[in-house]
Scaffold this active site. Structure first.
Site, PDB file in Angstrom:
ATOM      1  N   LYS A 259      57.264   0.555  17.455  1.00  0.00           N
ATOM      2  CA  LYS A 259      57.634   1.970  17.546  1.00  0.00           C
ATOM      3  C   LYS A 259      58.135   2.511  16.206  1.00  0.00           C
ATOM      4  CE  LYS A 259      57.214   2.417  22.107  1.00  0.00           C
ATOM      5  NZ  LYS A 259      56.074   1.477  22.124  1.00  0.00           N
ATOM      6  N   ARG A 260      58.485   1.605  15.310  1.00  0.00           N
ATOM      7  CA  ARG A 260      59.058   2.072  14.046  1.00  0.00           C
ATOM      8  C   ARG A 260      58.278   1.531  12.869  1.00  0.00           C
ATOM      9  NH1 ARG A 260      64.240  -0.561  13.720  1.00  0.00           N
ATOM     10  NH2 ARG A 260      64.109   0.234  11.618  1.00  0.00           N
TER      11      ARG A 260
END
Ligand code: GLU
Length: 502
Positions: A259-260
Site C-alpha cells: 500500500k505504500r
C-alpha cells in the site's frame, strides 16, 4: 512432475516492468539470488512484459539499475532495456506458438469466444449466488473444426486451458510444505489472450521450464497459481520448477506493505542514503531467519547461511528501525574511503566530502562515524567542524550559557598555557583543575564550544551522544582550536550582554 533436488540450481527473478522495484520485490530478487549463490548455481533475470499497456521501457532500465545497485548481478539475462527474444516475454512468441499448437492438438486447450460482457455477467451471477467466480466451460464443448472456422473468419478468441475434472494436484512447497488442490475448484484459464499475447500463467510457467529454472521463490499471492501452472506444464510435457511462496511483507501495523510502495521504492531509499548492504542485510531477514546469524554480512556470507526451509509462513514485518540499525552496522564497518564514495554519490554528501580537507578525512570519519546514518548527518558535522565561521545551534548556546563565560575563559587560558606537544588529556586535565568540573559537566560544554553542536532531544535519535571529544580535538591544529574557543567566548559574551539588556 516437479524437479527434485537436481543440481545445478537455477533460480530467477521475473519482474513485470510496470513500476519501480520496492522492498517487496527486491526481497524476492534477493532470496532467489541467495539461493542460487548458496548452491553455487545460477541466477537469471527475465522480463515479464506481456502487459502491453502497463509495461514500460523506462521501468526495465530502472529495474536493471536498481538490481545492479543492490549488487544482485544476474548470470544470464538482459544487458539493457532493449527487448530481445531471449529475456523479454513480449518477444518470445516463437517459443510459445508451438506450445499453443500442442495444447490445441491434444485437446488440452480450446478456443473460447465468450465476450467480456458475457464473462462479466457470469461472474456477477456466481458472486450473487455466493459461488467463487469461475469460467463455466461454455466453449469447452465446441466442435474443434467449427471453432477453427470461426477463428479463421476473424472472430476474436482466447485460448483456454481445459482443467481436468476430478483430480488432485499435489506439490511440495519449499516454504509451506505439502499442498493439495482439487482441480474442480480451478476454472479453465486463459493461456493466450485474444490479441495474441501470452497470459501470465502460461508465459511465466513455460519460460521457467524452457529456461531450466529449478527453484522459484515468489510472493504468496502466487500460491493459487501454482496448481494451474503445474497442470499446464504437464500438459505440454515440460518439467516444472520447485516453488516456494514467501510470506507477505507488512508494516508495523500489520498492513500489507504494497500500500505504500512509493516511499519504499528502492530509488527513494537510495536517495535517502541507505547503503545497498544495509538493505540486503535487512531484506535477508524479512521472513527468513538464519540458523546462525552472520551479523552485518556481504552477499557471500548472506548466501552461505540462506536456507528456504528457514523461511516462515507468518507475515514478515518490515520495521524501519531495523533497517536503520543495519545502516548503522554497515557504516560502522566501512573504511574511510568507502564512506567517502558513499557520500560522493549523494548531492548532500558531496558537500561533506568537499568541506573536509582530504588529509583530515580518515580522522573525520573516525570522529563522527557513530553519528552518521545519512548523508545529511555528514554535512552537518563537516560544516561545523571545518567551516570558517562556526554556527552554534540553540542547544550548544544553552550549554555555553549554562557553563558560563568564566568556564570558557579558563578553557582558553589552559589551552594557551599548554606546552607544545601536550595533548587533549593535558588540556582537559588543566581545565578540570581550574574549574572543578568533571565528566560530562566538563566535556559537554567543551564539545559545544568547539563544534557548535549540542546533541539534544531535537537531534536524530541515533545521535544519542556526540562524537568523542578526544577524536575531534585531533582534527584541528592548535591555531584552529584557539580560534574556536575564541568564537565560543564571543558567543557567550554576546549571550550575557543580551541577558543584561532584557
Ligand atoms: N512477473 C511476476 C510478478 O512480478 C512473476 C511472478 C513469479 O515470480 O513467478 O509477480
Amino acid at each position: 512432475m516437479q524437479k527434485q533436488d537436481r543440481e545445478p540450481i537455477r533460480t530467477r527473478f521475473a519482474p513485470s516492468p510496470t513500476g519501480r522495484l520496492h522492498l517487496g520485490n527486491a526481497r524476492t530478487a534477493l532470496f532467489n539470488a541467495l539461493l542460487a549463490r548458496h548452491a553455487g548455481g545460477e541466477f537469471l533475470l527475465r522480463i515479464e512484459d506481456t502487459d502491453r499497456e502497463r509495461s514500460r521501457r523506462e521501468y526495465v532500465a530502472a529495474l536493471l539499475e536498481d538490481l545492479r545497485w543492490l549488487g544482485l548481478a544476474w548470470d544470464h539475462g538482459p544487458s539493457g532495456a532493449e527487448p530481445d527474444p531471449d529475456w523479454f516475454q513480449s518477444r518470445r512468441e516463437a517459443h510459445y506458438a508451438p506450445l499453443y499448437a500442442r495444447l490445441l492438438a491434444t485437446g488440452a486447450a480450446y478456443w473460447c469466444f465468450c465476450t467480456e460482457a458475457r464473462l462479466a455477467r457470469l461472474r456477477q451471477r456466481q458472486r450473487a449466488a455466493g459461488r467463487p467466480p469461475r469460467y463455466d466451460g461454455a466453449c469447452a464443448r465446441l466442435d474443434a473444426a467449427d471453432a477453427e472456422r470461426r477463428r479463421a473468419a476473424g472472430e476474436p478468441a482466447v485460448l483456454r486451458f481445459r482443467v481436468p475434472a476430478g483430480r488432485r494436484v499435489r506439490f511440495e512447497d519449499l516454504v509451506r510444505g505439502p499442498q493439495e488442490v482439487d482441480t474442480d475448484t480451478l476454472g479453465d484459464f486463459v493461456v493466450r489472450r485474444a490479441d495474441g499475447t501470452p497470459a501470465f500463467l502460461f508465459a511465466n510457467a513455460v519460460d521457467d521450464a524452457l529456461m531450466g529454472i529449478t527453484h522459484v521463490l515468489r510472493g504468496e499471492d502466487h500460491l493459487s497459481n501454482t496448481p494451474r501452472q503445474l497442470l499446464l506444464l504437464a500438459a505440454v510435457g515440460l518439467e516444472a520448477p520447485r516453488y516456494g511462496h514467501l510470506p507477505l511483507l507488512v508494516d508495523a501495523a500489520g498492513r500489507p506493505l504494497s500500500k505504500r510502495l512509493g516511499s519504499l521504492s528502492l530509488d527513494a531509499l537510495r536517495a535517502r542514503g541507505y547503503l545497498p548492504a544495509a538493505l540486503c542485510n535487512h531484506l535477508a531477514r524479512l521472513g527468513h531467519a538464519y540458523a546462525e546469524d552472520p551479523g552485518p554480512a556481504d552477499l557471500e556470507a548472506l548466501a552461505r547461511g540462506f536456507d528456504p526451509a528457514r523461511i516462515g509462513r507468518a507475515p514478515a514485518r518490515h520495521d524501519p528501525a531495523r533497517l536503520d540499525a543495519w545502516q548503522k552496522a554497515v557504516l560502522e564497518r566501512l573504511d574511510p574511503g568507502a564512506v567517502r564514495a558513499w557520500l560522493a554519490g549523494h548531492p548532500e554528501g558531496r558537500r561533506a566530502v568537499e568541506r573536509v580537507p582530504r588529509a583530515r578525512w580518515p580522522d573525520f570519519v573516525a570522529a563522527v562515524r557513530g553519528n552518521l546514518r545519512f548523508p545529511e548527518d555528514a554535512v552537518r558535522w563537516a560544516e561545523n567542524l571545518f567551516a570558517e565561521a562556526i554556527a552554534y545551534d540553540a542547544y550548544a548556546l544553552d550549554a555555553l550559557r549554562a557553563a558560563g563565560c568564566d568556564f570558557l575563559d579558563a578553557a582558553a587560558e589552559a589551552l594557551s598555557a599548554l606546552p607544545p606537544g601536550a595533548g587533549f588529556r593535558d588540556w582537559t586535565g588543566r581545565v578540570a583543575e581550574r574549574t572543578g568540573r568533571r565528566g560530562r559537566w566538563l566535556f559537554q560544554p567543551l564539545r559545544a564550544a568547539l563544534t557548535g553542536i549540542q546533541v539534544s532531544g531535537a537531534s536524530p535519535g541515533y545521535w544519542r551522544q556526540g562524537p568523542e571529544l578526544g577524536r575531534l580535538w585531533s582534527l584541528w591544529e592548535r591555531g584552529e582550536l584557539d580560534r574556536r574557543l575564541e568564537a565560543a567566548r564571543a558567543a557567550c559574551r554576546h549571550l550575557d550582554a543580551m541577558r543584561e539588556r532584557t
